[in-house]
Design a protein around this motif. Structure first.
Motif, PDB file in Angstrom:
ATOM      1  N   HIS A 129     -36.534  16.673  15.181  1.00 47.22           N
ATOM      2  CA  HIS A 129     -37.571  16.101  14.362  1.00 47.22           C
ATOM      3  C   HIS A 129     -37.908  14.826  14.625  1.00 47.22           C
ATOM      4  O   HIS A 129     -39.153  14.368  14.674  1.00 47.22           O
ATOM      5  N   ASN A 134     -41.825  15.469  14.305  1.00 50.89           N
ATOM      6  CA  ASN A 134     -42.629  14.650  13.490  1.00 50.89           C
ATOM      7  C   ASN A 134     -43.509  13.979  14.261  1.00 50.89           C
ATOM      8  O   ASN A 134     -45.033  14.059  13.849  1.00 50.89           O
ATOM      9  N   SER A 138     -47.506  14.816  13.085  1.00 49.08           N
ATOM     10  CA  SER A 138     -48.295  13.392  12.945  1.00 49.08           C
ATOM     11  C   SER A 138     -49.831  13.468  13.956  1.00 49.08           C
ATOM     12  O   SER A 138     -50.386  13.006  13.433  1.00 49.08           O
ATOM     13  N   HIS A 153     -45.015  12.898   7.751  1.00 53.63           N
ATOM     14  CA  HIS A 153     -44.018  13.393   6.891  1.00 53.63           C
ATOM     15  C   HIS A 153     -42.824  12.693   6.020  1.00 53.63           C
ATOM     16  O   HIS A 153     -41.791  13.309   5.740  1.00 53.63           O
ATOM     17  N   GLU A 175     -44.495  22.499   2.669  1.00 49.92           N
ATOM     18  CA  GLU A 175     -45.961  22.103   3.008  1.00 49.92           C
ATOM     19  C   GLU A 175     -46.599  21.290   2.050  1.00 49.92           C
ATOM     20  O   GLU A 175     -47.860  20.724   2.325  1.00 49.92           O
ATOM     21  N   ALA A 177     -45.925  18.552   1.017  1.00 50.81           N
ATOM     22  CA  ALA A 177     -45.992  17.004   1.559  1.00 50.81           C
ATOM     23  C   ALA A 177     -47.266  16.900   2.454  1.00 50.81           C
ATOM     24  O   ALA A 177     -47.888  15.956   2.344  1.00 50.81           O
ATOM     25  N   SER A 178     -47.478  17.749   3.382  1.00 52.27           N
ATOM     26  CA  SER A 178     -48.531  17.638   4.114  1.00 52.27           C
ATOM     27  C   SER A 178     -50.061  17.941   3.355  1.00 52.27           C
ATOM     28  O   SER A 178     -50.787  17.286   3.507  1.00 52.27           O
ATOM     29  N   HIS A 218     -45.590  23.619   8.235  1.00 53.00           N
ATOM     30  CA  HIS A 218     -46.483  22.531   8.108  1.00 53.00           C
ATOM     31  C   HIS A 218     -47.549  22.863   9.076  1.00 53.00           C
ATOM     32  O   HIS A 218     -48.627  22.109   8.837  1.00 53.00           O
TER      33      HIS A 218
END
Length: 382
Positions: A129, A134, A138, A153, A175, A177-178, A218
């Motif tokens: 991660h 991440n 990102s 995230h 997803e 959150a995205s 994601h």
């Protein structure tokens, strides 16, 4: 009037829920702000609901499973002007919510936590991660959507209730959150980030997060919400390479550093053009579907799509390319006739037949898709 709602999604968080609630209460007390704490329970069987009530939190029962569903249930039940959300596993710092509230009061619509600026405790974030998932996701978020945040995230984030309603979030799983970040950008909302810390998960059981499947969800979401990168740009590149192939080897073989490119390469060049065209068409179809179903906001570029891609232009272009294909086919037939329909020079014949077949296919596809886009355009005009 309640200014702040702190929302915690919950699924069997009995070990850490009380700690998170008490930390949030401490932060609220320090800010002297009117606030509420909401535990959005997604079907806990370990007594999490009773723990939440015992510590003064409001419990919202959400039947539909999924991280996104749990959060939406809690957010929609909230009464605060501002909302701060984070997991109830004691990894996020509920005791320091003031930086989020300050930025929201300044007028920002979405305030993201940045764990890499605030500090990640040893073993708090899995290796994959921290150094792969991440950073890569990102980076793609910044590349695809121009979102200038470094921790795409982070689960600790704040936003206004007004901004949340504008986002019109649809996803129900991780997803979610995205989608919140992407929709904020697409809707033109103001986004910023503040440092926050990440501690080791306080639970004894494994987390709900699944590294590969949730990471893929994601990534899939980012790709589906960026048809430019998924379809349009690859399609343009393929068509460009195919066109260059025709320019260099369409009339005669070409030698490059001792490598001869001839009709076999020409065949691949025609395939590039056809496949590239399919990508471009799928870009248009995806864009229309996403906008008409509320997944992407309408824009002036979207309205111009139907002005530029109208039936008459499509039919004219498709017909011209179809005529080219028919003319080349007739030419190939006449050459075959000249040898009394006997054996031909395969290389020279293919140099005519390959562009002919490609033009026939491309012309027919353009005509058919022009009719299809025209049908979709009727709804758009209505």
């Amino acid at each position: 009037m309640i200014e702040l709602s702190v929302v915690m999604p919950c699924l069997n968080e009995a070990e850490t829920l009380a700690i998170c609630i008490e930390k949030a209460k401490t932060s609220i007390s320090g800010m002297a702000i009117e606030a509420e704490i909401i535990v959005s329970d997604n079907g806990s069987t370990d007594g999490s609901q009773d723990i939440a009530k015992l510590h003064g939190a409001k419990v919202v029962d959400v039947i539909e499973k999924g991280y996104g569903n749990a959060l939406k249930g809690g957010i929609e039940a909230s009464r605060g002007t501002y909302i701060i959300m984070a997991d109830a596993d004691d990894s996020y710092d509920f005791s320091d919510l003031e930086p989020f509230v300050s930025k929201l009061r300044e007028g920002y619509d979405l305030v993201m936590g940045n764990r890499f600026k605030g500090g990640v405790e040893k073993n708090a974030m899995p290796f994959l991660h921290k150094y792969l998932g991440n950073p890569v996701l990102s980076f793609l978020g910044r590349l695809f959507f121009g979102i200038k945040i470094r921790d795409f995230h982070c689960g600790l984030r704040g936003f206004s209730k007004k901004a949340y309603n504008m986002m019109d979030l649809r996803t129900t799983g991780m997803e979610f959150a995205s989608e919140m970040v992407v929709k904020s950008k697409l809707k033109g909302l103001k986004i910023t980030e503040v440092p926050t810390t990440l501690s080791v998960d306080g639970r004894s059981r494994p987390p709900h997060l699944n590294t590969w499947s949730d990471g893929w969800r994601h990534l899939r979401f980012l790709l589906l919400y960026s048809p430019n990168w998924l379809f349009l740009l690859p399609g343009i590149v393929l068509m460009l390479f195919g066109t260059l192939g025709f320019l260099f080897i369409g009339a005669k073989p070409t030698d490059i550093n001792g490598i001869t490119l001839d009709v076999h390469s020409l065949l691949y060049a025609s395939a590039f053009i056809l496949i590239g065209f399919q990508f471009v068409v799928f870009y248009g179809l995806t864009k229309i579907f996403a906008v008409e179903n509320g997944l992407l906001p309408k824009s002036s570029r979207y309205a111009n799509l139907f002005k530029f891609l109208n039936l008459e232009r499509g039919l004219l272009l498709g017909l011209l390319i179809l005529i080219i294909g028919i003319s080349l086919s007739v030419n190939a037939y006449l050459e075959w006739q000249d040898v009394a329909f006997g054996n031909l020079n395969t290389t020279e014949t293919l140099r005519i037949v390959i562009p002919a077949v490609m033009s026939l296919q491309l012309g027919v596809q353009i005509i058919l898709f022009s009719f299809f886009f025209s049908i979709l355009g009727l709804k758009n005009k209505d």
